[in-house]
Design an enzyme around this catalytic site. Structure first.
Site, mmCIF file in Angstrom:
data_model
loop_
_atom_site.group_PDB
_atom_site.id
_atom_site.type_symbol
_atom_site.label_atom_id
_atom_site.label_comp_id
_atom_site.label_asym_id
_atom_site.label_seq_id
_atom_site.Cartn_x
_atom_site.Cartn_y
_atom_site.Cartn_z
ATOM 1 N N HIS A 283 42.990 40.873 45.991
ATOM 2 C CA HIS A 283 42.085 41.109 44.856
ATOM 3 C C HIS A 283 41.574 42.537 44.752
ATOM 4 C CE1 HIS A 283 41.396 36.870 43.598
ATOM 5 N NE2 HIS A 283 41.688 36.617 44.864
ATOM 6 N N LYS B 113 28.830 43.534 35.038
ATOM 7 C CA LYS B 113 29.703 43.431 36.220
ATOM 8 C C LYS B 113 28.935 44.010 37.399
ATOM 9 C CE LYS B 113 32.685 45.821 33.640
ATOM 10 N NZ LYS B 113 33.813 44.918 33.727
ATOM 11 N N ARG B 114 29.458 43.838 38.614
ATOM 12 C CA ARG B 114 28.795 44.449 39.758
ATOM 13 C C ARG B 114 28.679 45.958 39.567
ATOM 14 N NH1 ARG B 114 27.661 41.134 44.371
ATOM 15 N NH2 ARG B 114 27.167 43.095 45.414
ATOM 16 N N LYS C 40 33.628 51.349 38.665
ATOM 17 C CA LYS C 40 33.524 50.685 37.360
ATOM 18 C C LYS C 40 32.887 51.602 36.314
ATOM 19 C CE LYS C 40 33.124 46.098 39.506
ATOM 20 N NZ LYS C 40 34.170 45.205 38.986
ATOM 21 N N THR D 224 37.630 40.031 34.701
ATOM 22 C CA THR D 224 37.657 38.756 33.990
ATOM 23 C C THR D 224 36.578 38.706 32.910
ATOM 24 O OG1 THR D 224 36.493 37.881 35.920
ATOM 25 C CG2 THR D 224 38.799 37.245 35.668
ATOM 26 N N LYS E 3 36.477 37.009 28.994
ATOM 27 C CA LYS E 3 35.395 36.188 28.434
ATOM 28 C C LYS E 3 34.849 36.815 27.161
ATOM 29 C CE LYS E 3 34.389 35.018 33.168
ATOM 30 N NZ LYS E 3 33.712 35.545 34.373
HETATM 31 C C1 26V Z 1 35.180 41.971 49.486
HETATM 32 C C2 26V Z 1 34.394 42.024 50.593
HETATM 33 C C3 26V Z 1 34.652 43.068 51.564
HETATM 34 C C4 26V Z 1 34.121 42.798 52.904
HETATM 35 C C5 26V Z 1 32.859 42.033 52.984
HETATM 36 C C6 26V Z 1 32.563 41.029 51.938
HETATM 37 C C7 26V Z 1 33.400 41.057 50.747
HETATM 38 C C8 26V Z 1 33.201 40.116 49.758
HETATM 39 C C9 26V Z 1 33.983 40.108 48.651
HETATM 40 C C10 26V Z 1 34.965 41.033 48.514
HETATM 41 C C11 26V Z 1 35.807 40.924 47.304
HETATM 42 C C12 26V Z 1 36.269 42.190 46.750
HETATM 43 C C13 26V Z 1 37.393 41.944 45.864
HETATM 44 C C14 26V Z 1 37.030 41.457 44.493
HETATM 45 O O1 26V Z 1 36.015 40.866 44.201
HETATM 46 N N1 26V Z 1 37.924 41.724 43.610
HETATM 47 C C15 26V Z 1 37.790 41.371 42.224
HETATM 48 O O2 26V Z 1 38.536 40.189 42.033
HETATM 49 C C16 26V Z 1 38.512 39.750 40.689
HETATM 50 C C17 26V Z 1 39.257 38.439 40.630
HETATM 51 O O3 26V Z 1 40.588 38.646 40.947
HETATM 52 C C18 26V Z 1 39.129 40.813 39.782
HETATM 53 O O4 26V Z 1 39.039 40.383 38.448
HETATM 54 C C19 26V Z 1 38.408 42.138 39.943
HETATM 55 O O5 26V Z 1 39.047 43.142 39.201
HETATM 56 C C20 26V Z 1 38.357 42.522 41.398
HETATM 57 O O6 26V Z 1 37.548 43.675 41.595
#
Ligand code: 26V
Length: 793
Positions: free
Chosen positions: A336, A522-523, A528, A630, A634
């Site tokens: 992701h 978004k975050r 971003k 996403t 929406k």
């Molecule tokens: C990463 C990490 C890194 C280490 C600690 C905790 C933690 C928790 C969550 C994440 C997730 C990062 C990746 C993420 O959220 N990607 C997003 O995924 C979406 C669904 O596929 C996508 O639409 C977004 O573009 C993408 O940034």
């Protein structure tokens, strides 16, 4: 139900009791289908898919359950007769924020779609006691408060004590040969944790399928209760902390022991319960891969691979080759993000002391990988791709080597994985790589969030789109029908007025529903580029200050964003946006032409309010950085026009609606990579040579913006003097020009509404129904609703 639960009648009851009474009714209403779905799966020995995810960002469930059961209108009407407003009581439900952002919400859309498409597919995760923090602004600064979502109980979950399993940590392990030649591990001094599952029914829309979301809670095992009181309390607290709180940082990987414990906890519990369930059907473990698919949502559950190996070797006594074959066939993995700072790697010391047996297995997987590849690939490539390297275990490498499928989440993202980020792996395992563009569920994001639009669409083209979203393309026939375009405009106006009321009530800011509602939700992340949006707002502000007659259509800039608590730069951006909002919203000379609304505590429930009211969808990440996005999907589904870089799924949105119906600007991913290669980007030159940009940037340091000196200075420096990592200054001019185009287009209502209509009509391919069907068909090899097969072509 009110009488049973609270010994009161409707007249005596309040919202809270009414909510819980109705929730209980709904749960019992679906109980029969829940058990019959399970029985059917068992009886037919259907292959099951399990979606392992650290996060499920569900949102409130009362209305979506009523909708999926087909009783929303009946219940609404019935309540009305009793003098109860459904809209009021649904607000009582706590919004379960068990996720950070896109990744967690995707998991929630997927489980809704799996049930709707009659895929035997279930979620597996953690029942965090505290969800993502509640965000408050104090003097414009983000402050985090605990989100105690379970405080008043949760009507949707069922605790299943009889299905609890034990997960072991720490201790010593050694292997001993048995009489029949197996090497079996012996453990000493392990810490045992009881994993208790809480199951939530996931109800399909308009069918009888009810799948399961299983979330695990960590508890002290009963036999451990016999110790002295203080040790007992300490031990209990240490164990319960495993499922206490969701990590709120999705941008920066931190090697925290508790996080590793969380990952192993839900992985081990989940796989143990899958195998237990499988064996109940009386099947041989040799056929596991024919009946079970396990999906690894990002690397967080990558320990699935060594854990399944452990169970197959140590408990089922399979030999390595056989166990490895089964494991690869069972596992699949989604990537992701390409942001290197988010990639998980655990220090060897940490993983080997917490999970000694699992670490032995990871070492052996790594050793065999290196051995096998030695004959086929260069040492350089092997060193770059092996699992254990530089004192760390690389989780993405483990996930790739142990899965039969690796997918990205949008075409561009998958291409970048293949060509850049995972290029070595692509050369080694070309056939494992594939794309699955993300999607969203139209039930929550249109049918529930935007009822007036739902009705209009049904009136125009019928309701087949509720299950087959691509049917929305029929709306294109109305592109030149002025009456339809006007109706669409009216609906948007109603939604905007509705949201304006909320803003007045919650933030005491008055906004004009006839202004352009320009939305970035978004975050908060540097990549971003919320800052690009802010610099443009500052430019408009300066233009209006210089010449109050500057001809622009009034705008409301709407932001919603949480920053990771430790992400200082992102928090500075929040403070800066809030300070600019203070400045502009209170400057009478601006004459209400500009407003900034920064909504506190953005999450699923707020998204449901904001999205139907949006005119412009800001998707302005630096090309190559946003894997998919996403909220872009929406927003278009609700008739917003996208203002975007060619990043993530924006590229596919453009392909659907055509360049005339989306506003594209900025660097392409190729250009970004070119800059990286030749090192030729010098942001300072843009500051020096572009007087408009210079004037805007100076407001960050010349006292124009109240009460944000430190933040203004830090952000100015990052952009002008420290290299501007995300090319904000490079894309500024093109962004301003794109915004001018939006202004012009909006002032031509028919043209604008036609664009909105084409966007709604083109959103069909972004249904998560379609996405999960592709996962079911191409990756998991599980069954789905027979008539849904058409969607795959
Ligand atoms: C990463 C990490 C890194 C280490 C600690 C905790 C933690 C928790 C969550 C994440 C997730 C990062 C990746 C993420 O959220 N990607 C997003 O995924 C979406 C669904 O596929 C996508 O639409 C977004 O573009 C993408 O940034």
């Amino acid at each position: 139900m009110l009488t049973e639960l609270y010994s009161m009648d409707v007249a005596q009851s309040e919202d809270t009791e009414q909510y819980f009474a109705l929730g209980n009714l709904v749960r019992s209403y679906c109980a029969k289908n829940w058990s019959s779905t399970n029985r059917l799966y068992m009886k037919k020995e259907k292959k099951q898919a399990y979606y392992f995810s650290m996060e499920f960002l569900l949102g409130r469930m009362l209305k979506s359950n009523l909708l999926n059961l087909g009783i929303l209108e009946t219940v609404r009407g019935g309540l009305k007769e009793l003098g109860i407003d459904l809209e009021k009581i649904v607000q009582i439900e706590a919004d379960p924020g068990l996720g950070n952002g896109g990744l967690g919400r995707l998991a929630a859309c997927f489980i809704d779609s799996m049930a709707t498409c009659e895929i035997p597919g279930h979620g597996n995760g953690i029942r965090f006691k505290y969800g993502l923090f509640k965000q408050k602004f104090v003097n414009g600064y983000q402050v985090e408060l605990p989100e105690n979502w379970l405080q008043n109980g949760n009507v949707w979950e069922t605790r299943r004590m009889n299905m609890a399993v034990t997960v072991s940590f720490y201790g010593k392990v050694w292997l001993e040969e048995t009489v029949n030649g197996y090497m079996l591990p012996h453990y000493e001094n392990t810490e045992r944790v009881l994993a208790v599952p809480y199951d939530t029914p996931i109800i399909g829309y308009g069918n009888n399928t009810v799948n399961t979301l299983r979330l695990w809670s960590a508890e002290l095992p009963a036999q451990d209760e016999a110790m002295d009181y203080w040790s007992y309390i300490q031990r209990r607290n240490r164990i319960e902390s495993i499922s206490e709180v969701l990590y709120p940082d999705d941008s920066n990987y931190e090697g925290r022991l508790l996080r590793l414990k969380q990952e192993y906890f839900f992985v081990s519990a989940g796989i143990q319960s899958i195998i237990r369930h499988y064996k109940k059907m009386g099947l041989s473990i040799n056929h596991l891969a024919e009946k079970v698919a396990i999906h690894i949502n990002d690397t967080h559950p990558a320990l699935c691979i060594p854990e399944l190996m452990r169970l197959l070797l140590d408990e089922e006594h399979l030999d390595w080759e056989h166990a490895w074959n089964i494991t690869i066939n069972v596992m699949s993995y989604t990537n992701h993000t390409i942001m290197s700072e988010a990639l998980e790697k655990w220090p060897i010391d940490m993983i080997s002391s917490l999970l000694p047996r699992v670490y032995q297995i990871i070492s052996e997987i790594d050793r065999r990988y290196v051995e096998k590849m030695a004959a086929l690939h260069s040492t350089g490539k092997i060193e770059r791709t092996r699992i254990i390297e530089g004192g760390h275990v690389k989780m993405a490498h483990l996930a790739i080597i142990g899965s039969h499928s690796i997918n990205g989440v949008a075409k561009l993202h998958t291409a970048i994985l293949k060509e850049k980020v995972l290029h070595d792996f692509f050369l080694i395992y070309p056939s494992r790589f594939n794309n699955k563009t993300n999607g969203i569920t139209q039930r929550r994001w249109l049918m529930l969030a935007n009822e007036p639009l739902r009705e209009l669409i049904n009136e125009k083209i019928g309701n087949d789109w509720e299950k087959t979203l691509t049917e929305l393309k029929m709306l294109k026939a109305f592109r030149n029908d002025e009456e339809t375009l006007k109706e669409l405009a009216e609906i948007k106006r109603i939604n905007k007025a509705h949201f304006a009321e909320y803003v007045l009530d919650a933030l005491k800011i008055e906004v004009d529903p006839d202004a352009i509602f320009d939305v970035q939700i978004k975050r908060l992340h540097a990549y971003k580029r919320q800052l690009l949006n802010l610099l443009h707002i500052l430019k408009l502000y300066l233009d209006l200050k210089e010449d109050p007659k500057t001809d622009i259509h009034p705008r409301v800039f709407i932001f919603g964003a949480k920053a990771a608590p430790s992400y200082t730069y992102a928090k500075e951006i929040i403070k800066l946006i809030n300070s600019v909002a203070e400045l502009i919203n209170h400057d009478a000379s601006i004459n209400n032409k500009l407003k900034i609304v920064f909504i506190e505590n953005y999450g699923v429930s707020l998204a449901e309010k904001i999205i139907p009211a949006a005119d412009v969808s800001e998707q302005i990440s630096l090309a190559s950085k946003e894997a998919s996005g996403t909220s872009n999907m929406k927003l278009m589904l609700n008739g917003a026009v996208t203002l975007a870089t060619l990043d993530g799924a924006n590229v596919e949105i453009r392909d659907r609606v055509g360049s005339e119906n989306i506003i594209i600007f900025g660097l392409t991913d190729k250009e970004v990579y070119q800059y990286y290669q030749d090192g030729s980007y010098h942001s300072h030159d843009y500051y020096e040579n572009n007087p408009v940009l210079q004037r805007v940037l100076n407001t960050l340091i010349d006292g124009t913006i109240p009460d944000a000196e430190t933040e203004g200075r830090d952000i100015f420096n990052s952009l002008v003097n420290y290299g501007d990592e995300y090319f904000v200054l490079r894309d500024f001019d093109e962004y301003v020009a794109a915004q001018k185009k939006i202004d012009k287009l909006y002032r031509d209502p028919l043209t604008w509404q036609r664009m909105a209509l084409i966007n709604i009509a083109g959103a069909g391919v972004f249904s998560s129904d379609y996405t999960v069907l592709q996962y079911a068909n191409d990756i998991w090899d599980v069954a789905y609703r027979p008539d849904a097969g058409e969607l795959l072509n």
